[in-house]
Design an enzyme around this catalytic site. Structure first.
Site, PDB file in Angstrom:
ATOM      1  N   CYS A   1       7.699 -17.504 -20.800  1.00  0.00           N
ATOM      2  CA  CYS A   1       6.973 -16.749 -21.824  1.00  0.00           C
ATOM      3  C   CYS A   1       7.925 -16.679 -22.733  1.00  0.00           C
ATOM      4  O   CYS A   1       7.462 -16.324 -24.157  1.00  0.00           O
ATOM      5  CB  CYS A   1       6.558 -15.456 -21.372  1.00  0.00           C
ATOM      6  SG  CYS A   1       7.893 -14.465 -20.639  1.00  0.00           S
TER       7      CYS A   1
ATOM      8  N   GLU B   1      -0.890 -17.662 -16.651  1.00  0.00           N
ATOM      9  CA  GLU B   1      -0.476 -16.197 -17.196  1.00  0.00           C
ATOM     10  C   GLU B   1       0.514 -16.446 -18.017  1.00  0.00           C
ATOM     11  O   GLU B   1       1.791 -17.155 -17.894  1.00  0.00           O
ATOM     12  CB  GLU B   1      -0.193 -15.065 -16.143  1.00  0.00           C
ATOM     13  CG  GLU B   1      -0.098 -13.856 -16.495  1.00  0.00           C
ATOM     14  CD  GLU B   1       1.423 -13.521 -16.631  1.00  0.00           C
ATOM     15  OE1 GLU B   1       2.074 -12.297 -16.510  1.00  0.00           O
ATOM     16  OE2 GLU B   1       2.375 -14.438 -16.360  1.00  0.00           O
TER      17      GLU B   1
ATOM     18  N   ARG C   1       0.255  -3.232 -19.860  1.00  0.00           N
ATOM     19  CA  ARG C   1       0.978  -4.809 -19.687  1.00  0.00           C
ATOM     20  C   ARG C   1       0.039  -5.712 -20.268  1.00  0.00           C
ATOM     21  O   ARG C   1      -0.615  -6.433 -19.170  1.00  0.00           O
ATOM     22  CB  ARG C   1       1.408  -4.812 -18.269  1.00  0.00           C
ATOM     23  CG  ARG C   1       2.421  -6.201 -18.181  1.00  0.00           C
ATOM     24  CD  ARG C   1       2.652  -6.317 -16.748  1.00  0.00           C
ATOM     25  NE  ARG C   1       4.056  -7.427 -16.242  1.00  0.00           N
ATOM     26  CZ  ARG C   1       5.063  -7.513 -16.853  1.00  0.00           C
ATOM     27  NH1 ARG C   1       5.644  -6.173 -17.360  1.00  0.00           N
ATOM     28  NH2 ARG C   1       5.877  -8.444 -16.404  1.00  0.00           N
TER      29      ARG C   1
ATOM     30  N   ARG D   1      -1.420  -8.901 -21.021  1.00  0.00           N
ATOM     31  CA  ARG D   1      -1.095 -10.548 -20.710  1.00  0.00           C
ATOM     32  C   ARG D   1      -2.310 -11.327 -20.911  1.00  0.00           C
ATOM     33  O   ARG D   1      -3.333 -10.908 -20.842  1.00  0.00           O
ATOM     34  CB  ARG D   1      -0.537 -10.673 -19.227  1.00  0.00           C
ATOM     35  CG  ARG D   1       0.746  -9.946 -18.752  1.00  0.00           C
ATOM     36  CD  ARG D   1       1.922 -10.636 -19.652  1.00  0.00           C
ATOM     37  NE  ARG D   1       3.130 -10.462 -19.527  1.00  0.00           N
ATOM     38  CZ  ARG D   1       4.012  -9.379 -19.876  1.00  0.00           C
ATOM     39  NH1 ARG D   1       3.204  -8.504 -20.998  1.00  0.00           N
ATOM     40  NH2 ARG D   1       5.019  -9.014 -19.712  1.00  0.00           N
TER      41      ARG D   1
END
Length: 475
Positions: free
Chosen positions: A94, A134, A186, A188
């Site tokens: 990421c 993800e 969180r 995502r």
């Protein structure tokens, strides 16, 4: 924690310590492959997921070994040396898209690792039926949504995978405990796709909305209770090494007393400022304007956000200077990163009733019901009432891992417990089990007719699995 003998198989790329493994195992999956470049994460993955398989005498497909493979670039460079699996999961790096990095996206080398995933999908003998990707929320942010994200969607469709045009943004705090949710905000991006062939994947029948579109589970951040729902470890079971040091306590105490006095001077209904207050920028409004004017005269004007920051801090200081000036000797002694404070905890309250973060950019304070996203750098959440940091076990619970998961590494010398710093880093980099499980399960059920044509075993397994992944890990 060994995987069960299930109907579908899965590969786990950029596997970390196995968040996707836990989610897909709970959905009825059987592991056949994992790759991870970090040696500490590989060793923890092996200890928790592959060691039980080896010891149970489980059978693997021909050519598959009980090991975590390394760099996926080497495994896909000249030929695809990854076994076929029904489902491919990948939390690809990421950093190229994260706000904490340079946000170069596909222009940065690590950003191109998506193309190594694409090589697997392009191989007719290796391509999976379902893909679960993800990444950080910023992948769908203004810098990347119309470039990197759109490129990923276009590529998946060219490879024959049906996928949504819009990102699925999801967080474990949106799920109630009964569905595997956790008190961690969180957000995502999840990209889900299934193989239908290029003609159908690129046809007008492609759907635009992701699986999370219109989702309302009637569960809010304020419904969480960290102590009850995580749960936190009993105080008597927490080692002293997680308690704050005297210097940290001194800093908290000073800010606590200063803000309490400021709060007493606020008007009814007024809150403490939500913008970062920075001791080093406490000056009069006239001095702040002089700084702004001087920058413009030099031909180096401040950006708008900095002008606003300087003005707000000056106004805050000038209004409360009678209080602040008495604290100058204490604040002067603090490191620069501890002279900056950001209140995000709603109404004024003692710091003992908040969650705190000692960040490189300053101290941030949040409500005590839930915690912000775990990160891979040293800014572990601090429990105000217990004056300590969350333990690695508690961070594992926040990521949805069962208590049977251990921060142990498989080594040539036998199992060893790893350093806390590595554990915190792995949890910050990890995939949340409940969130991954939910979007995967909902996606397969929503597209069961098409998925059944290529992998009926995926649909059958998912239909028989519980709504809550935690049920699969109970003793």
């Amino acid at each position: 924690m060994s995987s069960n003998a299930a109907g579908f198989t899965f590969s786990d790329l950029f596997a970390g310590i196995g968040g996707f493994h836990a989610a897909l195992h709970a959905a009825g999956g059987r592991w056949v492959f994992a790759s991870e470049i970090d040696k500490d994460a590989k060793a923890v993955y092996d200890y928790n997921w592959l060691r039980p398989l080896r010891e149970s005498g489980a059978k693997l497909p021909e050519g598959v070994k009980f090991e975590v493979s390394g760099d996926i670039v080497e495994l896909t460079e000249s030929e695809v040396r990854v076994p076929r699996a029904d489902v491919l999961a990948a939390g690809f790096p990421c950093q190229p898209f994260s706000k904490s990095g340079f946000q170069r996206g596909m222009d940065e080398t690590r950003g191109t690792l998506f193309w190594n995933i694409a090589k697997i999908l392009a191989d007719p003998e290796k391509r999976p039926s379902v893909v679960l990707l993800e990444n950080v929320r910023n992948l769908a942010g203004p810098r990347h949504r119309d470039t990197t994200f759109k490129t990923i969607v276009m590529t998946l469709r060219q490879l024959g995978y049906r996928t949504a045009s819009k990102p699925a943004i999801f967080s474990p705090h949106l799920l109630p405990p009964s569905l595997g949710g956790r008190p961690q905000v969180r957000d995502r991006v999840f990209i889900l796709a299934h193989y239908v062939g290029r003609d159908r994947a690129e046809s007008k029948e492609c759907f635009d909305d992701p699986i999370t579109a219109g989702l309302d589970l009637k569960w809010r951040k304020t419904d969480w209770n960290l102590r009850r729902d995580l749960p936190l470890l009993p105080q008597q079971r927490v080692e002293r090494k997680y308690e704050l040091e005297s210097a940290e306590l001194k800093i908290i105490d000073a800010w606590d007393r200063l803000l309490a006095e400021v709060a007493q001077r606020l008007e009814p209904g007024e809150r403490l400022p939500g913008f970062p207050i920075w001791y080093d920028d406490f000056r009069s409004p006239a001095e702040a304007e002089d700084m702004i004017d001087a920058a413009e005269l030099r031909g180096e004007p401040y950006p708008r956000w900095k002008r606003d920051f300087l003005r707000k801090n000056a106004f805050f200081y000038w209004r409360h200077r009678a209080v602040i000036d008495r604290f100058r000797p204490e604040l002067d002694s603090f490191p620069p990163s501890r002279r900056k404070f950001e209140w995000q905890a709603g109404d004024a309250k003692p710091l003992s009733e908040t969650i705190m973060h000692f960040r490189p950019s300053g101290i941030r304070v949040k409500r005590p019901d839930y915690v912000p996203a775990l990160v891979a750098i040293t800014q572990t959440s601090i429990l105000g009432d217990e004056r300590r940091r969350l333990t690695p076990r508690e961070t594992a619970r926040l990521q949805g891992l069962p208590d049977s998961f251990e921060f142990m590494q498989t080594t040539d010398r036998g199992p060893i417990k790893q350093r806390d710093a590595a554990s915190y880093k792995q949890m910050g980099n990890g995939v949340n089990v409940g969130a991954a499980y939910y979007v995967f399960r909902e996606y397969v059920l929503a597209h069961s007719n098409e998925i059944s044509r290529v992998s009926p075993q995926v649909v059958e397994s998912v239909k028989s699995c519980p709504a809550n992944p935690d049920e699969r890990f109970q003793p």
